[in-house]
Design an enzyme around this catalytic site. Structure first.
Site, PDB file in Angstrom:
ATOM      1  N   CYS A  16       0.855  -1.188   0.000  1.00 26.51           N
ATOM      2  CA  CYS A  16       0.000   0.000   0.000  1.00 26.51           C
ATOM      3  C   CYS A  16       0.890   1.237   0.000  1.00 26.51           C
ATOM      4  O   CYS A  16       1.883   1.272   0.729  1.00 26.51           O
ATOM      5  CB  CYS A  16      -0.899  -0.016   1.235  1.00 26.51           C
ATOM      6  SG  CYS A  16      -2.007   1.395   1.351  1.00 26.51           S
ATOM      7  N   GLU A  25      -9.056  -0.678  -2.918  1.00 28.61           N
ATOM      8  CA  GLU A  25      -9.384   0.763  -2.920  1.00 28.61           C
ATOM      9  C   GLU A  25     -10.697   1.046  -2.195  1.00 28.61           C
ATOM     10  O   GLU A  25     -10.791   2.020  -1.431  1.00 28.61           O
ATOM     11  CB  GLU A  25      -9.448   1.297  -4.358  1.00 28.61           C
ATOM     12  CG  GLU A  25      -8.190   1.074  -5.196  1.00 28.61           C
ATOM     13  CD  GLU A  25      -6.898   1.351  -4.474  1.00 28.61           C
ATOM     14  OE1 GLU A  25      -6.887   2.217  -3.581  1.00 28.61           O
ATOM     15  OE2 GLU A  25      -5.886   0.687  -4.775  1.00 28.61           O
ATOM     16  N   HIS A  49     -10.263   1.253   1.453  1.00 25.15           N
ATOM     17  CA  HIS A  49      -9.761   2.548   1.945  1.00 25.15           C
ATOM     18  C   HIS A  49     -10.912   3.525   2.222  1.00 25.15           C
ATOM     19  O   HIS A  49     -10.825   4.340   3.145  1.00 25.15           O
ATOM     20  CB  HIS A  49      -8.803   3.191   0.944  1.00 25.15           C
ATOM     21  CG  HIS A  49      -7.391   2.693   1.013  1.00 25.15           C
ATOM     22  ND1 HIS A  49      -6.642   2.714   2.175  1.00 25.15           N
ATOM     23  CD2 HIS A  49      -6.561   2.180   0.059  1.00 25.15           C
ATOM     24  CE1 HIS A  49      -5.426   2.230   1.921  1.00 25.15           C
ATOM     25  NE2 HIS A  49      -5.355   1.891   0.655  1.00 25.15           N
TER      26      HIS A  49
HETATM   27  C1  NB4 Z   1      -2.786  -0.951  -4.509  1.00 21.87           C
HETATM   28  C2  NB4 Z   1      -2.655  -2.423  -4.900  1.00 21.87           C
HETATM   29  C3  NB4 Z   1      -2.076  -3.301  -3.820  1.00 21.87           C
HETATM   30  C4  NB4 Z   1      -2.638  -4.683  -4.075  1.00 21.87           C
HETATM   31  C5  NB4 Z   1      -0.190  -5.477  -7.109  1.00 21.87           C
HETATM   32  C6  NB4 Z   1       0.607  -4.250  -7.487  1.00 21.87           C
HETATM   33  C7  NB4 Z   1       1.441  -2.161  -6.932  1.00 21.87           C
HETATM   34  C8  NB4 Z   1      -0.495  -0.410  -5.323  1.00 21.87           C
HETATM   35  C9  NB4 Z   1      -1.479  -0.257  -4.196  1.00 21.87           C
HETATM   36  C10 NB4 Z   1      -3.847  -4.518  -4.915  1.00 21.87           C
HETATM   37  C11 NB4 Z   1      -3.977  -3.049  -5.209  1.00 21.87           C
HETATM   38  C12 NB4 Z   1      -1.685   1.251  -4.049  1.00 21.87           C
HETATM   39  C13 NB4 Z   1      -3.812   2.073  -3.232  1.00 21.87           C
HETATM   40  C14 NB4 Z   1       2.032  -2.067  -8.184  1.00 21.87           C
HETATM   41  C15 NB4 Z   1       1.858  -3.136  -9.067  1.00 21.87           C
HETATM   42  C16 NB4 Z   1       2.102  -4.190 -11.273  1.00 21.87           C
HETATM   43  C17 NB4 Z   1       1.923  -3.671 -12.673  1.00 21.87           C
HETATM   44  C18 NB4 Z   1       2.832  -2.326 -14.425  1.00 21.87           C
HETATM   45  C19 NB4 Z   1       3.927  -1.411 -14.831  1.00 21.87           C
HETATM   46  C20 NB4 Z   1       4.199  -0.741 -12.587  1.00 21.87           C
HETATM   47  C21 NB4 Z   1       3.130  -1.683 -12.136  1.00 21.87           C
HETATM   48  C22 NB4 Z   1       3.411  -2.203 -10.790  1.00 21.87           C
HETATM   49  F1  NB4 Z   1       2.689  -0.991  -8.509  1.00 21.87           F
HETATM   50  N1  NB4 Z   1       0.731  -3.261  -6.598  1.00 21.87           N
HETATM   51  N2  NB4 Z   1       1.601  -1.128  -6.030  1.00 21.87           N
HETATM   52  N3  NB4 Z   1       0.719  -0.949  -5.041  1.00 21.87           N
HETATM   53  N4  NB4 Z   1      -2.541   1.593  -2.960  1.00 21.87           N
HETATM   54  N5  NB4 Z   1       1.148  -4.211  -8.698  1.00 21.87           N
HETATM   55  N6  NB4 Z   1       2.399  -3.138 -10.349  1.00 21.87           N
HETATM   56  N7  NB4 Z   1       3.019  -2.822 -13.071  1.00 21.87           N
HETATM   57  O1  NB4 Z   1      -0.803  -0.056  -6.439  1.00 21.87           O
HETATM   58  O2  NB4 Z   1      -2.055   1.692  -1.728  1.00 21.87           O
HETATM   59  O3  NB4 Z   1      -4.647   2.085  -2.137  1.00 21.87           O
HETATM   60  O4  NB4 Z   1       3.981  -0.307 -13.928  1.00 21.87           O
HETATM   61 NI    NI Z   2      -3.649   1.160  -0.416  1.00 25.33          NI
END
Ligand code: NB4
Ligand code: NI
Length: 183
Positions: A110, A154, A157
């Site tokens: 997160c 999300e 949250h």
């Molecule tokens: C939200 C996610 C956490 C688990 C699984 C993942 C990443 C977040 C949090 C489910 C939702 C943010 C919002 C990533 C990521 C995979 C795909 C494509 C190319 C980079 C990207 C990275 F960044 N979690 N981060 N965490 N949150 N996959 N990816 N990739 O997004 O706290 O509440 O660009």
């Molecule tokens: Ni989050």
């Protein structure tokens, strides 16, 4: 432009509040914030921009994470089949869900949590989400697997729930009942 300096970290009470319903139609200010949230996600996934501004990659963002306690979220990602999801929603709501659960075998992170919290986070395998898009139209999304997981993270949250609230305290890697991994 939203940067990591705007991201509220765990310990702040805004992350534990139930966010307010956005009265419709949303104001220009609310629409502008939601657009910025979606842009942050795109920036965070752009190698150049992310490096320049020190952004942690994100696939989703909820308004309380930028200190706005309103029911607004943005998501921007590709699922494991290469299907693109890019949505910015007011008042998103899970209107139905499966009995079956799923989880990411790598666990969840997160942007508001500056530490690794190991363990499986049980999520519904399939959900139907309704909300209002930036254009004011109602959207209805049928989601499964990774996409369903992102939206549930999300929407949690918006209800003051953190991903680690769902992790089994005794055995973090206990396979959830009725679940198959999404990845
Ligand atoms: C939200 C996610 C956490 C688990 C699984 C993942 C990443 C977040 C949090 C489910 C939702 C943010 C919002 C990533 C990521 C995979 C795909 C494509 C190319 C980079 C990207 C990275 F960044 N979690 N981060 N965490 N949150 N996959 N990816 N990739 O997004 O706290 O509440 O660009
Ligand atoms: Ni989050």
């Amino acid at each position: 432009m939203i940067t990591m300096d705007h991201i509220i970290r765990e310990g702040d009470t805004v992350l534990r509040e139930v966010a307010d319903v956005v009265s419709l139609p949303p104001s220009e200010e609310e629409k502008s914030i939601l657009k910025d949230m979606l842009q942050f996600l795109k920036n965070s996934q752009d190698e150049q921009i992310a490096k320049e501004y020190n952004l942690r990659a994100g696939v989703g963002l909820a308004a309380p994470q930028i200190n706005v306690s309103k029911r607004m979220l943005a998501v921007h990602f590709e699922d494991f089949n290469g299907k693109q999801y890019s949505h910015a929603l007011f008042n998103p709501k899970i209107v139905s869900h499966s009995v079956e659960k799923t989880y990411l075998s790598t666990g969840e992170g997160c942007l508001s949590v500056d530490r690794e919290v190991p363990g499986y986070v049980p999520r519904y395998a399939r959900i139907t989400v309704k909300g209002i898009g930036l254009d004011g139209y109602e959207v209805k999304l049928r989601l499964k697997g990774f996409a369903a997981i992102v939206f549930q993270h999300e929407i949690d949250h918006l209800n003051g729930i953190m991903f680690y609230d769902h992790i089994n305290k005794v055995n973090p890697f206990q396979e959830p009942e009725n679940a198959t991994p999404a990845d």
